[in-house]
Scaffold this motif. Structure first.
Motif, mmCIF file in Angstrom:
data_model
loop_
_atom_site.group_PDB
_atom_site.id
_atom_site.type_symbol
_atom_site.label_atom_id
_atom_site.label_comp_id
_atom_site.label_asym_id
_atom_site.label_seq_id
_atom_site.Cartn_x
_atom_site.Cartn_y
_atom_site.Cartn_z
ATOM 1 N N ARG A 10 -9.235 74.743 5.932
ATOM 2 C CA ARG A 10 -8.055 75.590 5.831
ATOM 3 C C ARG A 10 -8.414 76.937 5.222
ATOM 4 O O ARG A 10 -9.041 77.003 4.173
ATOM 5 C CB ARG A 10 -6.997 74.889 4.965
ATOM 6 C CG ARG A 10 -5.687 75.600 4.819
ATOM 7 C CD ARG A 10 -4.903 75.604 6.113
ATOM 8 N NE ARG A 10 -4.860 74.297 6.755
ATOM 9 C CZ ARG A 10 -3.982 73.353 6.446
ATOM 10 N NH1 ARG A 10 -3.081 73.559 5.532
ATOM 11 N NH2 ARG A 10 -4.006 72.198 7.074
ATOM 12 N N ALA A 13 -5.154 82.078 4.157
ATOM 13 C CA ALA A 13 -4.517 83.252 4.748
ATOM 14 C C ALA A 13 -3.290 83.645 3.939
ATOM 15 O O ALA A 13 -2.485 82.805 3.556
ATOM 16 C CB ALA A 13 -4.126 82.960 6.188
ATOM 17 N N TYR A 18 -1.321 87.523 7.930
ATOM 18 C CA TYR A 18 -0.339 87.254 8.979
ATOM 19 C C TYR A 18 0.206 88.554 9.555
ATOM 20 O O TYR A 18 0.434 88.666 10.759
ATOM 21 C CB TYR A 18 0.805 86.389 8.433
ATOM 22 C CG TYR A 18 0.428 84.933 8.297
ATOM 23 C CD1 TYR A 18 0.298 84.132 9.423
ATOM 24 C CD2 TYR A 18 0.183 84.371 7.057
ATOM 25 C CE1 TYR A 18 -0.068 82.797 9.310
ATOM 26 C CE2 TYR A 18 -0.183 83.041 6.934
ATOM 27 C CZ TYR A 18 -0.299 82.256 8.061
ATOM 28 O OH TYR A 18 -0.664 80.945 7.961
ATOM 29 N N LEU A 159 -4.919 77.330 9.964
ATOM 30 C CA LEU A 159 -3.660 77.770 9.369
ATOM 31 C C LEU A 159 -2.709 76.619 9.084
ATOM 32 O O LEU A 159 -1.678 76.813 8.455
ATOM 33 C CB LEU A 159 -2.971 78.786 10.293
ATOM 34 C CG LEU A 159 -3.804 80.019 10.637
ATOM 35 C CD1 LEU A 159 -3.077 80.876 11.659
ATOM 36 C CD2 LEU A 159 -4.105 80.826 9.393
ATOM 37 N N TRP A 161 -0.876 75.029 11.264
ATOM 38 C CA TRP A 161 0.288 74.889 12.147
ATOM 39 C C TRP A 161 0.171 73.613 12.943
ATOM 40 O O TRP A 161 -0.922 73.210 13.312
ATOM 41 C CB TRP A 161 0.337 76.044 13.153
ATOM 42 C CG TRP A 161 0.624 77.375 12.571
ATOM 43 C CD1 TRP A 161 0.512 77.761 11.266
ATOM 44 C CD2 TRP A 161 1.023 78.530 13.298
ATOM 45 N NE1 TRP A 161 0.824 79.066 11.141
ATOM 46 C CE2 TRP A 161 1.147 79.579 12.374
ATOM 47 C CE3 TRP A 161 1.304 78.774 14.646
ATOM 48 C CZ2 TRP A 161 1.535 80.852 12.748
ATOM 49 C CZ3 TRP A 161 1.686 80.045 15.024
ATOM 50 C CH2 TRP A 161 1.809 81.067 14.081
ATOM 51 N N ILE A 360 -9.097 86.301 12.369
ATOM 52 C CA ILE A 360 -8.277 85.269 13.019
ATOM 53 C C ILE A 360 -7.677 85.834 14.303
ATOM 54 O O ILE A 360 -7.685 85.179 15.349
ATOM 55 C CB ILE A 360 -7.168 84.763 12.078
ATOM 56 C CG1 ILE A 360 -7.787 84.105 10.838
ATOM 57 C CG2 ILE A 360 -6.276 83.762 12.791
ATOM 58 C CD1 ILE A 360 -6.766 83.716 9.787
#
Lengths: 569, 101
Positions: A10, A13, A18, A159, A161, A360
């Motif tokens: 991980r 971030a 973002y 991230l 998700w 990213i």
């Protein structure tokens, strides 16, 4: 492929990261909206109205291939095998791109075909055409799905998700901009993505080298840490890459299998790449497309391989995996980390917030470049080669433009569906991708023979393709069931050679007993039946200048690749 | 790049430069470069400096991107896209189609 739920990869971030990613997506969609203004006909949508300058198509040409699967896979090769992985570029891609620009492009662009299958149709008739267009279209949507699935695993890893969210989000973004702007939007985005990907790779390479004490430091660390250091630090004979024990055979496998057959097959006949060149604004620009692309391609491998090598030295998890893998080649992951994670590990360990966000974005860009390239070549082949040729002929142009848009949606939906299925059957997707690789090697044999031997008959075209593919699959099966023993990448090189040889032999044999097409039908499609004037291009206006001559560009890039090959011998 | 506009007035010329792919790339990296340079100049935390072996990655990458953006912007301004003479021959697809038939 990428199964690593428990490794803590991980990334840390933060909102600024973002925000930088969001800026990138705003630009991607903006380009789709802008490109929409010039889509008026199906030619605009599928081939950008043949209006692109050569530097744009050249960068798009390599960007379409520089998908994330390629970046992750090649850094993994760098981490695992070291220097021999350069062969994919210096022996493989670059000579093939030169061959495409110098020898094959005049036939593609000059005959005004709109796709690679269409060239087969005009040269060999319907049998070969149908085999090729159907297999190509199917391969493209499935590979798009693989790209999307790989993206979701990486986003999930980096991230956190959920997979379904990243599959839907990325699929929707690619859908929107290819739907709006067609190939132009895909190409413009590929060029922008190329630079964003560079902004990921260049800092990683430089900072990584700095951390290990420069190139000499890297060499020293590899020397000290692993038993087969000499194999990793010299590009030849590359026995660790091929898995072929004998040095001479290994070199032959690389030069003929990887170089001559696999790479020539991929780069000269894969419509995803060739489509970028067909959208160029003139014959000269079309021929320069692969040649201009070859320059960054030659240097790019350094920015891909070196981070891989650095990661294997810097990351304790990777070095442990590498040691385990050297002892037992069947160990492909350790504690949830596989070689495919090299680039993510480096991003986590080297980059500060800010630069991390751009990195990213670069990785996501690479995934979407790959998927958009697959979707935009899929809709062209299905519209022109299947729908217009076999289903609904002679409709007005707007009809085919609309068909293309509908097929873009269909392609994206199938890709999204494939991505969801691939989540449950990861290995099957891996296998499918290998399977479709089988189509390229015989395709190259059929093309080369067909372009230079006017006697080759339509029947030979179709039978050669099928038999060649079958022999590549046979070799693969033999290796999988353990009857052949080749580890590493050697099996696919061997399969490609077999496909090529069988295709050529069988095509010659069948041609000698069947009836060829008349010379009149083959004008512009076969070397000896094409007037020299139709093969060469204008050298006036924006195509003038010695530095724009394809031969000069070709000699330059071959010299560069040779010099690098010697430097890293 | 988005050049298929027939009229070539001063304003449409400006619009073309604005929609030139090179301008778009310059804008993206201009934004990225500015953000990174500011972040880098504001100082990096010791942990992040250690990550990169003492280098201020954001600052140097930011400056690099600004230089790149300037170069692309200058290229777009100095060598604007020229509208090529009508070159799309309308019979392209018809001949291609006719021959496939």
């Amino acid at each position: 492929m990428l199964t690593l739920a428990d490794a803590n990869l991980r990334l840390n971030a933060r909102p600024i990261d973002y925000a930088l990613i969001a800026v990138y997506f705003a630009f991607v969609l903006g380009i789709g909206l802008l490109a929409r203004r010039k889509v008026a006909s199906s030619m605009d949508f599928f081939l950008s109205g043949r209006s692109m300058p050569a530097w744009v198509t050249g960068l798009a040409f390599i960007s379409a291939n520089l998908a994330a699967v390629e970046i992750l896979g090649m850094t993994a090769d760098g981490a695992q095998y070291g220097l021999p992985s350069v062969h994919y570029y210096w022996i493989g891609a670059v000579p093939a791109m030169v061959f495409l620009g110098l020898v094959m492009m005049p036939f593609y662009y000059g005959s005004k075909v709109r796709s690679v299958p269409e060239f087969l149709l005009r040269r060999f008739g319907r049998f070969a055409h149908l085999v090729n267009s159907v297999s190509f279209a199917l391969a493209q949507v499935l590979i798009a799905g693989v790209n999307l699935y790989a993206l979701s695993t990486v986003v999930n890893l980096l991230l956190g998700w959920p997979s379904w969210l990243s599959i839907l989000a990325a699929g929707a973004i690619v859908l929107v901009y290819t739907l709006l702007g067609g190939l132009s939007a895909a190409i413009y985005n590929e060029v922008m993505q190329f630079f964003v990907i560079l902004a990921l790779l260049l800092p990683l390479t430089l900072v990584g080298l700095h951390r290990v004490g420069g190139w000499n430091g890297l060499v020293g660390r590899i020397d000290g840490s692993s038993g087969d250091a000499a194999l990793q630090l010299h590009s030849w004979p590359g026995t660790n890459l091929t898995g072929i024990g004998d040095s001479t055979l290994s070199v032959l496998g690389i030069v003929f299998g990887l170089g001559f057959v696999l790479s020539f097959g991929y780069w000269t006949t894969n419509f995803t790449e060739v489509q970028r060149a067909l959208s160029a604004r003139s014959m000269s620009a079309a021929r320069r497309t692969p040649l201009i692309g070859a320059y960054p391609k030659t240097l790019l491998i350094l920015l891909i391989m070196i981070p891989g090598m650095v990661a294997a030295v810097l990351s304790p998890q990777l070095s442990a995996l590498k040691a385990a893998n050297a002892a037992d080649p069947s160990v492909q992951s350790l504690g949830g980390v596989s070689f495919n994670n090299s680039i993510e590990l480096l991003m986590r360990d080297l980059l500060p917030n800010g630069m991390l966000g751009i990195a990213i974005a670069g990785l996501l860009a690479a995934f979407m470049a790959g998927m958009a390239a697959n979707v935009s070549s899929f809709n062209t082949v299905v519209t022109y080669d299947i729908w217009q040729t076999y289903v609904k002929k002679d409709r007005p142009d707007e009809y085919y433009l609309r068909t293309g848009r509908v097929l873009t949606v269909v392609g994206c939906l199938v890709a999204i569906g494939t991505a969801f299925i691939a989540g449950n059957f990861g290995n099957i997707m891996d296998y499918l991708q290998t399977l479709f690789g089988f189509f390229n090697a015989p395709l190259f044999a059929t093309f080369v023979l067909g372009m230079f031997w006017k006697r080759m008959t339509p029947a030979a075209g179709g039978i050669g393709l099928i038999a060649g593919t079958a022999s590549a699959i046979t070799i693969d099966m033999l290796n999988r069931t353990g009857i052949l023993h080749v580890s590493g990448q050697g099996a696919s090189f061997l399969g490609a050679i077999a496909a090529f040889v069988v295709d050529i032999l069988l095509s010659v044999a069948v041609s000698l007993v069947t009836r060829p097409r008349t010379d009149a039908e083959l004008t512009g499609l076969v070397w000896s039946l094409t007037r020299r004037g139709d093969r060469v291009h204008e050298a006036t206006g924006e195509d003038a200048g010695w530095y724009r001559r394809p031969a000069v560009l070709a000699v330059g890039v071959l010299a560069l690749a040779t010099a690098l090959n010697i430097a890293f011998w | 790049m988005f050049e298929n506009r027939p009229r070539r007035t001063a304003s449409s010329q400006r619009a073309q430069t604005l929609f030139d792919l090179r301008t778009i790339i310059a804008a993206l990296f201009g934004i990225y470069g500015t953000v990174l340079t500011v972040m880098g100049a504001a100082g990096q935390m010791p942990a992040e400096l250690r990550k990169a072996g003492g280098w201020n990655v954001n600052l140097w990458c930011g400056l690099g991107m600004l230089a790149f953006a300037t170069a692309f912007g200058a290229w777009a301004l100095l060598r604007p896209v020229s509208v090529p003479p009508a070159e799309a021959d309308p019979d392209t697809r018809d001949t291609a189609l006719a021959r496939t038939g």
